[in-house]
Motif scaffolding. Structure first.
Motif, PDB file in Angstrom:
ATOM      1  N   GLU A 120      -2.648  -5.401 -15.583  1.00  0.00           N
ATOM      2  CA  GLU A 120      -2.871  -4.071 -15.007  1.00  0.00           C
ATOM      3  C   GLU A 120      -4.223  -4.006 -14.303  1.00  0.00           C
ATOM      4  O   GLU A 120      -4.374  -3.364 -13.250  1.00  0.00           O
ATOM      5  CB  GLU A 120      -2.786  -2.995 -16.095  1.00  0.00           C
ATOM      6  N   LEU A 121      -5.229  -4.662 -14.883  1.00  0.00           N
ATOM      7  CA  LEU A 121      -6.550  -4.702 -14.258  1.00  0.00           C
ATOM      8  C   LEU A 121      -6.466  -5.413 -12.910  1.00  0.00           C
ATOM      9  O   LEU A 121      -7.078  -4.973 -11.921  1.00  0.00           O
ATOM     10  CB  LEU A 121      -7.536  -5.418 -15.179  1.00  0.00           C
ATOM     11  N   TYR A 122      -5.694  -6.496 -12.850  1.00  0.00           N
ATOM     12  CA  TYR A 122      -5.536  -7.202 -11.578  1.00  0.00           C
ATOM     13  C   TYR A 122      -4.806  -6.323 -10.562  1.00  0.00           C
ATOM     14  O   TYR A 122      -5.158  -6.315  -9.371  1.00  0.00           O
ATOM     15  CB  TYR A 122      -4.759  -8.502 -11.780  1.00  0.00           C
ATOM     16  N   ASN A 123      -3.785  -5.591 -11.003  1.00  0.00           N
ATOM     17  CA  ASN A 123      -3.052  -4.720 -10.078  1.00  0.00           C
ATOM     18  C   ASN A 123      -3.964  -3.659  -9.470  1.00  0.00           C
ATOM     19  O   ASN A 123      -3.866  -3.343  -8.274  1.00  0.00           O
ATOM     20  CB  ASN A 123      -1.879  -4.054 -10.805  1.00  0.00           C
ATOM     21  N   LEU A 124      -4.863  -3.101 -10.289  1.00  0.00           N
ATOM     22  CA  LEU A 124      -5.839  -2.131  -9.768  1.00  0.00           C
ATOM     23  C   LEU A 124      -6.772  -2.799  -8.758  1.00  0.00           C
ATOM     24  O   LEU A 124      -7.060  -2.251  -7.692  1.00  0.00           O
ATOM     25  CB  LEU A 124      -6.652  -1.535 -10.920  1.00  0.00           C
ATOM     26  N   PHE A 125      -7.237  -3.987  -9.117  1.00  0.00           N
ATOM     27  CA  PHE A 125      -8.122  -4.737  -8.225  1.00  0.00           C
ATOM     28  C   PHE A 125      -7.404  -5.083  -6.920  1.00  0.00           C
ATOM     29  O   PHE A 125      -7.996  -5.012  -5.826  1.00  0.00           O
ATOM     30  CB  PHE A 125      -8.579  -6.009  -8.935  1.00  0.00           C
ATOM     31  N   LYS A 126      -6.135  -5.448  -7.006  1.00  0.00           N
ATOM     32  CA  LYS A 126      -5.335  -5.788  -5.827  1.00  0.00           C
ATOM     33  C   LYS A 126      -5.270  -4.618  -4.850  1.00  0.00           C
ATOM     34  O   LYS A 126      -5.447  -4.790  -3.635  1.00  0.00           O
ATOM     35  CB  LYS A 126      -3.929  -6.193  -6.277  1.00  0.00           C
ATOM     36  N   ASN A 127      -5.031  -3.420  -5.372  1.00  0.00           N
ATOM     37  CA  ASN A 127      -4.975  -2.230  -4.514  1.00  0.00           C
ATOM     38  C   ASN A 127      -6.327  -1.944  -3.871  1.00  0.00           C
ATOM     39  O   ASN A 127      -6.400  -1.562  -2.693  1.00  0.00           O
ATOM     40  CB  ASN A 127      -4.506  -1.025  -5.330  1.00  0.00           C
ATOM     41  N   LYS A 128      -7.388  -2.123  -4.641  1.00  0.00           N
ATOM     42  CA  LYS A 128      -8.733  -1.901  -4.106  1.00  0.00           C
ATOM     43  C   LYS A 128      -9.055  -2.913  -3.010  1.00  0.00           C
ATOM     44  O   LYS A 128      -9.646  -2.562  -1.982  1.00  0.00           O
ATOM     45  CB  LYS A 128      -9.765  -1.988  -5.226  1.00  0.00           C
ATOM     46  N   MET A 129      -8.697  -4.173  -3.222  1.00  0.00           N
ATOM     47  CA  MET A 129      -8.982  -5.210  -2.239  1.00  0.00           C
ATOM     48  C   MET A 129      -8.268  -4.941  -0.921  1.00  0.00           C
ATOM     49  O   MET A 129      -8.825  -5.161   0.163  1.00  0.00           O
ATOM     50  CB  MET A 129      -8.576  -6.582  -2.778  1.00  0.00           C
ATOM     51  N   SER A 130      -7.032  -4.455  -0.983  1.00  0.00           N
ATOM     52  CA  SER A 130      -6.299  -4.142   0.244  1.00  0.00           C
ATOM     53  C   SER A 130      -6.970  -3.002   1.004  1.00  0.00           C
ATOM     54  O   SER A 130      -6.914  -2.947   2.242  1.00  0.00           O
ATOM     55  CB  SER A 130      -4.843  -3.785  -0.078  1.00  0.00           C
ATOM     56  N   GLN A 131      -7.622  -2.085   0.270  1.00  0.00           N
ATOM     57  CA  GLN A 131      -8.359  -0.999   0.924  1.00  0.00           C
ATOM     58  C   GLN A 131      -9.679  -1.506   1.500  1.00  0.00           C
ATOM     59  O   GLN A 131     -10.042  -1.174   2.637  1.00  0.00           O
ATOM     60  CB  GLN A 131      -8.623   0.129  -0.082  1.00  0.00           C
ATOM     61  N   TRP A 132     -10.402  -2.305   0.724  1.00  0.00           N
ATOM     62  CA  TRP A 132     -11.706  -2.803   1.171  1.00  0.00           C
ATOM     63  C   TRP A 132     -11.576  -3.720   2.388  1.00  0.00           C
ATOM     64  O   TRP A 132     -12.469  -3.740   3.237  1.00  0.00           O
ATOM     65  CB  TRP A 132     -12.390  -3.559   0.033  1.00  0.00           C
ATOM     66  N   LEU A 133     -10.501  -4.476   2.459  1.00  0.00           N
ATOM     67  CA  LEU A 133     -10.332  -5.436   3.551  1.00  0.00           C
ATOM     68  C   LEU A 133      -9.445  -4.895   4.668  1.00  0.00           C
ATOM     69  O   LEU A 133      -8.965  -5.651   5.511  1.00  0.00           O
ATOM     70  CB  LEU A 133      -9.752  -6.747   3.009  1.00  0.00           C
ATOM     71  N   ASN A 134      -9.257  -3.594   4.676  1.00  0.00           N
ATOM     72  CA  ASN A 134      -8.423  -2.961   5.693  1.00  0.00           C
ATOM     73  C   ASN A 134      -9.253  -2.620   6.935  1.00  0.00           C
ATOM     74  O   ASN A 134      -9.411  -1.460   7.310  1.00  0.00           O
ATOM     75  CB  ASN A 134      -7.755  -1.701   5.129  1.00  0.00           C
ATOM     76  N   PHE A 135      -9.815  -3.637   7.542  1.00  0.00           N
ATOM     77  CA  PHE A 135     -10.589  -3.441   8.763  1.00  0.00           C
ATOM     78  C   PHE A 135     -10.192  -4.517   9.775  1.00  0.00           C
ATOM     79  O   PHE A 135      -9.453  -5.445   9.452  1.00  0.00           O
ATOM     80  CB  PHE A 135     -12.094  -3.498   8.485  1.00  0.00           C
ATOM     81  N   TRP A 136     -10.653  -4.378  11.001  1.00  0.00           N
ATOM     82  CA  TRP A 136     -10.278  -5.280  12.102  1.00  0.00           C
ATOM     83  C   TRP A 136      -8.763  -5.457  12.209  1.00  0.00           C
ATOM     84  O   TRP A 136      -8.261  -6.581  12.327  1.00  0.00           O
ATOM     85  CB  TRP A 136     -10.921  -6.651  11.923  1.00  0.00           C
ATOM     86  N   PRO A 137      -8.003  -4.355  12.191  1.00  0.00           N
ATOM     87  CA  PRO A 137      -6.542  -4.501  12.249  1.00  0.00           C
ATOM     88  C   PRO A 137      -6.055  -5.130  13.543  1.00  0.00           C
ATOM     89  O   PRO A 137      -4.975  -5.728  13.574  1.00  0.00           O
ATOM     90  CB  PRO A 137      -6.043  -3.054  12.105  1.00  0.00           C
TER      91      PRO A 137
END
Length: 358
Positions: free
Chosen positions: A188-205
């Motif tokens: 569950e901790l990884y799933n939370l981290f996974k969602n955060k990472m997709s938000q943090w790296l959501n640049f230069w689309p």
């Protein structure tokens, strides 16, 4: 070190350029199979683009597994083959009248002599349906036999590594539920981290080259200091049972964290691939780390329980994960793996039903 950096940056430039020119390739197995379920067919024209981009990602050491992109391409080619067989079925008389050379050219032509699936013209005769099921079973068996023979003939090493022997006893069951909870919380901790990472790296689309270069730098850093974490981790997994005793709990947990961060950076910077092998690798390392906290209990019992619980929580496929995870462990630990997966499956279903009623 400079040559390694240049090599990694070259990979980023190639990958970014291919994605800028062709789009979001490689397609993953999840995407292709979902499309197949919805439309009963997939577009197999870009299969070689898919394979080329996937091959580029694997060559340059991205921390992902090969299975997602390769399986997607296999599905595409399988649909192409099915359309060829469908052409034969509906054009038997015309095909029989051709000379041998024309038959070969018809069957090998990549874009012609194809009949796509159409439910309105599909035969519904019971004998045909039963024959079709028998043929599908034959194709599955043929694929497995061919794969096994090719592995033997080319002397390829097995992609499955055994984690060691187990002599677990009933006393080990005192840890069963606590270990499942530890694996569940880790997942569950990884799933939370996974969602955060997709938000943090959501640049230069609209700039895939920059994103791919960011992934390249990460590959360079990991390859320089922790080269065993490159690719899916599957190659290094075989040495884990012998080497883990030399590492502390903190070091093993550090390896798990770095591997999962590396996986997410790759997936979110265009270095797309499978996450099954990397997650299983991290989950097994997590299990070995937890086993060091309970030295008087069976190590493999602890590893299997924690790894299965964590992988099931992340991948959300209890039966599939249990079958796959059982390949890495001795037969006597299989009931523990199955019990872990089923307990998580039924608990989740119960919670979902209870929540729906409320």
């Amino acid at each position: 070190m400079l040559s390694t950096l240049i090599f990694c940056l070259l990979g980023g430039l190639i990958l970014g350029s291919l994605r800028a020119k062709w789009g979001n390739y490689p397609q993953t197995a999840h995407y292709t199979i979902d499309h197949l379920k919805k439309h009963q067919t997939v577009d197999y024209k870009p299969v070689f683009k898919n394979l080329l981009v996937a091959l580029t990602i694997l060559i340059f050491g991205a921390g992902v597994g090969p299975e997602a992109a390769l399986l997607s391409s296999i599905v595409m080619l399988s649909i192409w083959q099915a359309d060829k067989i469908r052409y034969l079925f509906f054009n038997q008389e015309v095909f029989s009248a051709l000379n041998p050379f024309e038959r070969v050219t018809h069957m090998l032509h990549p874009t012609k002599y194809l009949v796509m699936y159409n439910p309105t013209i599909a035969p519904t005769d019971k004998n045909f349906v039963s024959t079709k099921k028998a043929m599908n079973l034959f194709f599955v068996i043929n694929g497995l036999v061919s794969f096994t023979l090719l592995m033997k003939l080319t002397k390829q090493p097995s992609f499955i590594s055994k984690m060691g022997d187990s002599m677990w006893h009933l006393n080990d069951l005192w840890l069963f539920i606590p270990l499942i909870i530890l694996g569940l919380l880790s997942g569950e901790l990884y799933n939370l981290f996974k969602n955060k990472m997709s938000q943090w790296l959501n640049f230069w689309p609209n700039n895939p080259i920059k994103k791919a270069l960011l992934g390249s730098i990460t590959i360079f850093i990991v390859g320089t200091f922790l080269p065993n974490l490159l690719f899916s981790g599957q190659v290094a997994l075989g040495s884990v049972p012998k080497k883990y005793v030399h590492f502390s709990v903190l070091i093993l947990l550090f390896i798990v964290i770095v591997k999962l961060i590396f996986l997410q950076i790759c997936l979110n910077t265009g270095w797309i691939g499978g996450d099954i092998f990397p997650i299983v690798f991290a989950a097994i390392i997590q299990g070995f780390a937890i086993s060091k906290l309970f030295p008087s209990f069976d190590v493999i019992f602890i590893v299997a329980t924690v790894a299965t619980s964590m992988a099931v929580t992340i991948l959300n496929s209890p039966i599939g994960v249990a079958i796959f995870m059982a390949l890495f462990f001795p037969v006597q630990i299989s009931p523990i793996i199955a019990a872990t997966a089923l307990l998580l499956k039924f608990t989740k279903e119960y919670i979902q039903k209870k929540t729906a009623r409320e």
